[in-house]
Design an enzyme around this catalytic site. Structure first.
Site, PDB file in Angstrom:
ATOM      1  N   HIS B  67      12.310  -3.374 -11.422  1.00 59.81           N
ATOM      2  CA  HIS B  67      13.453  -3.811 -10.609  1.00 59.81           C
ATOM      3  C   HIS B  67      13.043  -4.828  -9.548  1.00 59.81           C
ATOM      4  O   HIS B  67      11.943  -4.776  -9.000  1.00 59.81           O
ATOM      5  CB  HIS B  67      14.218  -2.633 -10.008  1.00 59.81           C
ATOM      6  N   ASP B 176       7.269  -1.903  -4.045  1.00 56.61           N
ATOM      7  CA  ASP B 176       8.265  -1.209  -4.857  1.00 56.61           C
ATOM      8  C   ASP B 176       9.462  -2.123  -4.979  1.00 56.61           C
ATOM      9  O   ASP B 176      10.270  -2.214  -4.057  1.00 56.61           O
ATOM     10  CB  ASP B 176       8.611   0.121  -4.187  1.00 56.61           C
ATOM     11  N   GLU B 204      18.430  -1.179  -8.142  1.00 60.57           N
ATOM     12  CA  GLU B 204      17.808   0.110  -8.460  1.00 60.57           C
ATOM     13  C   GLU B 204      17.884   1.050  -7.267  1.00 60.57           C
ATOM     14  O   GLU B 204      18.171   2.245  -7.402  1.00 60.57           O
ATOM     15  CB  GLU B 204      16.335  -0.109  -8.867  1.00 60.57           C
ATOM     16  N   GLU B 205      17.647   0.485  -6.087  1.00 62.14           N
ATOM     17  CA  GLU B 205      17.502   1.319  -4.885  1.00 62.14           C
ATOM     18  C   GLU B 205      18.807   1.946  -4.409  1.00 62.14           C
ATOM     19  O   GLU B 205      18.792   2.804  -3.536  1.00 62.14           O
ATOM     20  CB  GLU B 205      16.869   0.500  -3.746  1.00 62.14           C
ATOM     21  N   HIS B 315       9.035   2.257   0.611  1.00 62.30           N
ATOM     22  CA  HIS B 315      10.261   2.153   1.419  1.00 62.30           C
ATOM     23  C   HIS B 315       9.972   2.009   2.916  1.00 62.30           C
ATOM     24  O   HIS B 315      10.671   2.549   3.747  1.00 62.30           O
ATOM     25  CB  HIS B 315      11.189   3.359   1.181  1.00 62.30           C
TER      26      HIS B 315
END
Lengths: 343, 346
Positions: B67, B176, B204-205, B315
């Site tokens: 992603h 990420d 995605e998140e 994150h």
């Protein structure tokens, strides 16, 4: 103007390890004053009346050169570093911060904390330095040679030029004061030729954040007739809205407090009004929490004033000051110096 | 050893692209793939779908996904004093926010998230939970009107942090899943044994929203998701709570919060790694979730596997991964894709 401030803020000097920034500031100050660096990392610059002239008064201007940070206490072999604070820091500002560990060389790291669901303490929502480590992300057999207890750690943040001349950076507490003093020396050095009978000393004092140590030792040596400390103070910001606090961009905050010299304070007020320099007042009920508290008690006492630069987010890696405020603080002190100090 | 060009990863990580605003990342990826002579198209959601021909036709139609989006923030309102109220996009622990520097909107206006000076903060407040509504972004605006000249509500906000790839590890934001995107680019760069679809997904998140659509379009029989997953090795955390560890190879998932992974593929990953002396570790914990959850069920069933680069501090404004893990993840992804493509689908 921003370049000098940027350089001053970018060179690290956590309390007790101010050598690099001292060297840099001493070099800048030496263009205008006779400079020495003390054994405890303060910079002293002097502008004296020309030889043969008498000196009527000796005025000291002080700003501290150290900045808050962290100090390494233990190094795990796997690259996790235990630390304590060097100066007052809210643990909530630390978690998730990127930092630079100043070991044998500089290592980038991240401040991590045991996640809430794995915490042993009762209060899962609160952050404690006890649960935190600095992670440099690699392990090495020789890590203990490269990073040692006592090494300092600084915030890995840049120098941000925000809107309206506002600057966010680590260490604007109190490199912006150092900046003001260098600019003041520049202006006063020109005046020397006009044959003033005043000796000016500029003290860029070390170790303020851990108890005004540098100001105490150097003011003893300097022995001025009067002194003004230049530091930062609280400007309004989210969570700090009371009208007693200063406003960013609205000029120097002239300190008024029982611990400060009324004569100096009144002179500063009078000059600011006369010269139309934007200014505001900061009234404190006792001590000021700055070097002025300590300098005023040196030897048999030194009358001391305080001029503060309004600042948001004190003791974080993104402390905001305003460039116009720095100019206005310089102007105010210049007028004060030019008239021969407190009247 | 496969030569990895860290400048590409650097470019990917330093580009901002929160969920729903991935276009700059997509452009950077297209810049790269246009050098490899592959076909691509962008679907209605913004997913980038790339097809690359290999030497052979595959027996199983394979899609590899990573992603493009990262977690960040979004400006929700502007106060009368010119501060920006914001909310988080994707799962961010509010406690990492004070003290961060950020970039806002297309013009990348710098701002900072402050905190009350410790001198004015009662002890009880220091030890209490941080409410995001007490945090603001400060861009130095005079007031609301001044701020509005530079900022619109809805503007994306990304962390502004540096990229460091020295000492065998990488410290950067958005690993990420730019680490996954980087692996896909490295696969695309090579001559492929089999025709393969590569998809760079969006959103995605905020709930695996792009991958399902991309998968519906591509209609793969099997899929490999290349991700970054939690490594949790802080002293004091016991081994069984670490999920995975950096420097010990890709983490392979058997189950997470949204997917039960294909058991045969999981075992294939383990055996291929063993045969080829590649470090590998199971993702030890049924935690998190990734695009596999959407791909798995997008059009009937897609056999799905996820392999992840272990990453500390997902994150946040700065995660940490190990360079050897990138190498090992890439090697394993290549071996797996060739093996899966060469097998008759069942």
């Amino acid at each position: 103007m921003k370049n000098l401030l940027k350089d001053l803020c970018s060179i690290k000097g956590i309390s007790g390890k101010e050598e690099s920034v001292c060297k840099f500031a001493a070099e800048k100050l030496s263009v205008f004053a006779d400079v020495c660096i003390t054994h405890d990392n303060s910079v002293i610059g002097v502008i004296e009346p020309e030889e043969g002239r008498k000196t009527d008064k000796h005025i000291l201007f002080d700003a501290h050169i150290d900045q808050i940070g962290l100090i390494v206490t233990y190094v795990h072999k796997n690259g996790f570093i235990k630390f304590d604070t060097c100066g007052g820091l809210d643990p909530r500002i630390l978690y998730g911060s990127t930092v630079i560990v100043h070991g044998e060389k500089d290592f980038n790291g991240v401040i991590c904390s045991i996640p809430p669901h794995l915490m042993k303490s009762k209060d899962k929502s609160s952050l404690s330095i006890d649960d935190m480590f600095i992670d440099i992300g690699f392990c090495s057999e020789s890590i203990g040679e490269k990073i040692k207890p006592g090494d300092r750690v600084s915030f890995n943040k840049g120098f941000y030029e925000l809107l309206n001349g506002n600057i966010a950076s680590p260490a604007t507490d109190d490199r912006s004061g150092v900046y003001v003093l260098i600019k003041l020396a520049e202006k006063l050095e020109k005046l020397k030729r006009e044959k003033l009978n005043i000796k000016f000393t500029f003290l860029l004092s070390s170790r303020e954040e851990i108890g005004h140590l540098g100001a105490k030792t150097s003011a003893y040596k300097i022995m001025p007739d009067e002194a003004i400390s230049v530091d930062v103070s609280f400007a309004k910001q989210p969570g700090v809205s009371n009208d007693k606090y200063g406003v960013l961009g609205k000029g120097p905050m002239i300190g008024i407090a029982p611990s400060l010299s009324t004569k100096i304070t009144d002179s500063l007020k009078e000059i600011a009004q006369r010269e139309n320099i934007p200014h505001q007042f900061e009234v404190m009920k006792g001590r000021s929490g700055t070097n002025a508290d300590s300098i005023s008690l040196i030897r048999s006492g030194i009358p001391c004033g305080l001029v503060s630069i309004p600042q948001r987010y004190m003791h974080t890696g993104i402390e905001i000051v305003n460039c116009n405020d720095l100019d206005n603080v310089t102007e105010l002190l210049f007028s004060y110096a030019k008239q021969g100090g407190a009247k | 050893m496969i030569e990895l060009d860290m400048n590409i990863l650097k470019k990917l990580c330093l580009t901002g692209g929160i969920s729903g605003d991935e276009s700059e990342v997509r452009e950077k990826i297209i810049e790269e793939i246009s050098q490899y002579g592959t076909e691509y198209h962008i679907d209605a959601m913004g997913n980038l779908i790339v097809f690359k021909k290999g030497k052979n036709r595959p027996l199983t139609r394979l899609m590899i996904a990573a992603h493009m989006d990262e977690v960040g923030m979004i400006v929700t309102y502007i106060t009368e004093n010119g501060y920006l109220g914001f909310d988080t996009v994707g799962g961010i622990d509010n406690r990492i926010l004070p003290g961060q520097s950020v970039l806002i909107g297309k013009n990348k206006i710098p701002g900072v998230i402050g905190l009350k000076p410790i001198h004015l903060t009662p002890k009880s407040e220091i030890s209490s939970e941080l409410d995001i509504e007490s945090l603001f972004i400060d861009i130095g605006a005079k007031d609301k009107e001044d701020a509005q000249k530079h900022i619109n509500v809805g503007d994306s906000v990304v962390f502004d942090s540096k990229f460091d790839d020295t000492n065998g590890r990488i410290v950067a934001k958005a690993l990420d899943d730019r680490a996954g995107c980087f692996i896909l680019l490295n696969m695309l760069k090579r001559e492929l044994e089999y025709d393969t679809y590569f998809v760079f997904t969006v959103q995605e998140e905020i709930g695996l929203r792009g991958a399902g659509a991309a998968s519906y379009t591509v209609d793969p029989q099997s899929a490999i998701v290349i991700e970054s997953t939690t490594a949790n090795e802080i002293p004091g955390i016991e081994k069984h709570n670490r999920i995975c560890e950096i420097g010990k190879g890709p983490a392979v998932s058997f189950m997470d919060k949204v997917t039960l992974y294909d058991k045969n593929y999981y075992e294939l990953a383990m055996s291929l790694a063993k045969e080829n002396k590649i470090n590998i570790q199971p993702k030890k914990g049924v935690t998190g979730g990734n695009d596999a959850g959407a791909i798995n069920v997008s059009k009937g069933v897609t056999r799905t596997l996820a392999i992840s680069v272990p990453c500390r501090y997902l994150h946040t404004s700065a995660g940490i991964i190990n360079k050897n893990d990138l190498q090992d993840t890439l090697k394993l992804a290549i071996l797996l894709s060739e093996k899966i493509s060469s097998q008759e689908f069942c």
